[in-house]
Write an enzyme that holds these catalytic residues in place. Structure first.
Site, PDB file in Angstrom:
ATOM      1  CE  LYS A   1      -3.700  -0.038   2.577  1.00  0.00           C
ATOM      2  NZ  LYS A   1      -4.594   0.031   3.758  1.00  0.00           N
TER       3      LYS A   1
ATOM      4  CE  LYS B   1      -3.082  -3.124  10.687  1.00  0.00           C
ATOM      5  NZ  LYS B   1      -3.423  -1.943   9.905  1.00  0.00           N
TER       6      LYS B   1
ATOM      7  CB  THR C   1      -9.281   6.435   5.586  1.00  0.00           C
ATOM      8  OG1 THR C   1      -8.117   6.381   6.405  1.00  0.00           O
ATOM      9  CG2 THR C   1      -9.377   5.132   4.797  1.00  0.00           C
TER      10      THR C   1
END
Length: 412
Positions: free
Chosen positions: A90, A102, A185
């Site tokens: 991404k 993550k 977002t």
């Protein structure tokens, strides 16, 4: 199909299209580092409680690793690995100088008091402070965490390394957070949708939208699409779903959802079964909630012409094939929902420079990045004669592979 299997599958298809050699392919797939730590804290009643904290650092060929920290009782290691890997692709698709990571803590934040959450966050930071950093790994909020969590990490990290606002993003504005981050977002979804519709000679105005999910991303996407003339005909969240063929009053729904903790009971539309929301008549479907919601069981019944993946991994590979045969155009998650990490990058840049931007500049730069990203994805589609998902994956994987080869590294 779980998230890790699907992500690995997409990676391998992209690697094959790019003609990567097997050694490089294997190197790109293996995480750089997986961290697991025990976090023991005194609870408010004086008893001790232990939790497992973790961080998967996937790749750092293009820059510091970047990704959220989630607090959730059921942490699936495979899903975290998949999401760390997705962050690598991404950030490369968005063309920002990061790799992927993550992590989080296996806990139920709803069962912890604010002071217990703070103690837990600080202990976790103490355990990993030498493995994260401004130029190493930059965490951000995720499920069950928020700007306050980032403030605690910043404070604890700064005790060891001096004041370091750029060590986390998604912070409160008063501690160096960026204006426009909350909507980023959702605003990125708007810009991505505009870019795709323009490609087909359409615009947001007059199109009928269905949005699954009314959390941060879904609510901002709904508000911004509505402001730009889009007609939202159905929407759902965890409390229920509503539809109105004439268009839902989004400002009214936002007010209702805030006062009632959900959209259930809103009188500006007819209540419908939340499971049927994906199959409603519309031009554009935006899944903005959970992964795996579009699968082989429901793909044939989807009536949308376009699907914008605002959630992570909402479409299973089996559904991808069914929808592709039907002529449905899917804008993949690793591009469509990259607005959040892009504005996180802007926050990091502002912190390093010690110079904050106004909101207009943040939004303008975000539009530039999202518009350019779409053009880059389309170029890869033409080069490799593939759909948008493979166009995005080949773009991301190629950029990371090039950086890896140029640096002469195999996971340093």
């Amino acid at each position: 199909m779980n998230a890790l299997v699907a992500t690995n599958r997409n990676f391998k298809l992209a690697a094959r299209l790019l003609g990567l050699d097997s050694k490089l392919e294997r190197s790109l797939l293996i995480p750089f580092r997986e961290i697991k730590v025990e976090c023991t804290i005194p609870k408010d009643d004086g008893t001790l409680a232990s939790f497992v904290g973790f961080r998967v650092q996937h790749d750092n060929a293009r820059g510091p690793m970047k990704g959220g920290i989630r607090y959730h009782p059921e942490v699936d290691p495979d899903e975290v690995n998949a999401l760390a890997q997705l962050m690598t692709w991404k950030t490369a698709v968005a063309n920002i100088p990061y790799g992927g990571a993550k992590g989080g803590i296996g806990c139920d934040p709803g069962e912890l008091s604010i002071s217990e959450q703070e103690r837990l966050t600080r202990v976790f930071t103490q355990k990993i402070h030498d493995l994260i950093g401004i130029h190493t790994d930059v965490p951000a909020p995720d499920m069950g965490t928020n700007p306050q969590t980032m403030a605690w990490i910043l404070d604890e990290y700064s005790k060891f390394h001096g004041y370091s606002p750029a060590v986390v993003t998604g912070k409160p504005i008063d501690l160096g957070g960026s204006l426009g981050r909350d909507a980023a977002t959702g605003r990125g979804v708007l810009f991505a949708t505009e870019a795709l519709l323009n490609e087909y000679g359409n615009s947001i105005s007059g199109q009928r939208f269905v949005i699954q999910g009314f959390g941060n991303v879904g609510s901002w996407a709904a508000q911004l699409i509505s402001e730009n003339g889009g007609k939202i005909v159905a929407i759902s969240d965890i409390t229920g779903a509503i539809k109105n063929s004439k268009g839902i009053d989004i400002p009214g729904l936002l007010k209702h959802a805030k006062e009632n903790r959900g959209i259930k009971g809103f009188h500006g539309g007819d209540a419908v079964d939340p499971k049927s929301i994906l199959m409603e008549e519309c031009d554009v479907l935006i899944p903005a909630a959970l992964g795996g919601v579009i699968n082989r069981e429901n793909a044939n019944d989807i009536k949308a012409k376009f699907i914008i993946e605002a959630a992570n991994h909402p479409t299973d590979p089996e559904a991808d094939e069914i929808l592709s045969k039907k002529g449905v155009v899917i804008l993949p998650d690793i591009y469509a929902n990259s607005g959040g990490v892009t504005v996180s990058y802007f926050e990091w840049v502002q912190n390093i420079q010690g110079f904050m931007w106004d909101e207009e500049k943040v939004n303008s730069e975000l539009k530039t990045y999202m518009t350019r990203g779409f053009k880059d994805v389309k170029e890869m589609c033409k080069t490799h004669n593939c759909d948008l998902r493979m166009g995005a994956f080949t773009l991301g994987v190629n950029r990371v592979a090039r950086a890896t080869v140029l640096r002469g590294i195999q996971k340093v």
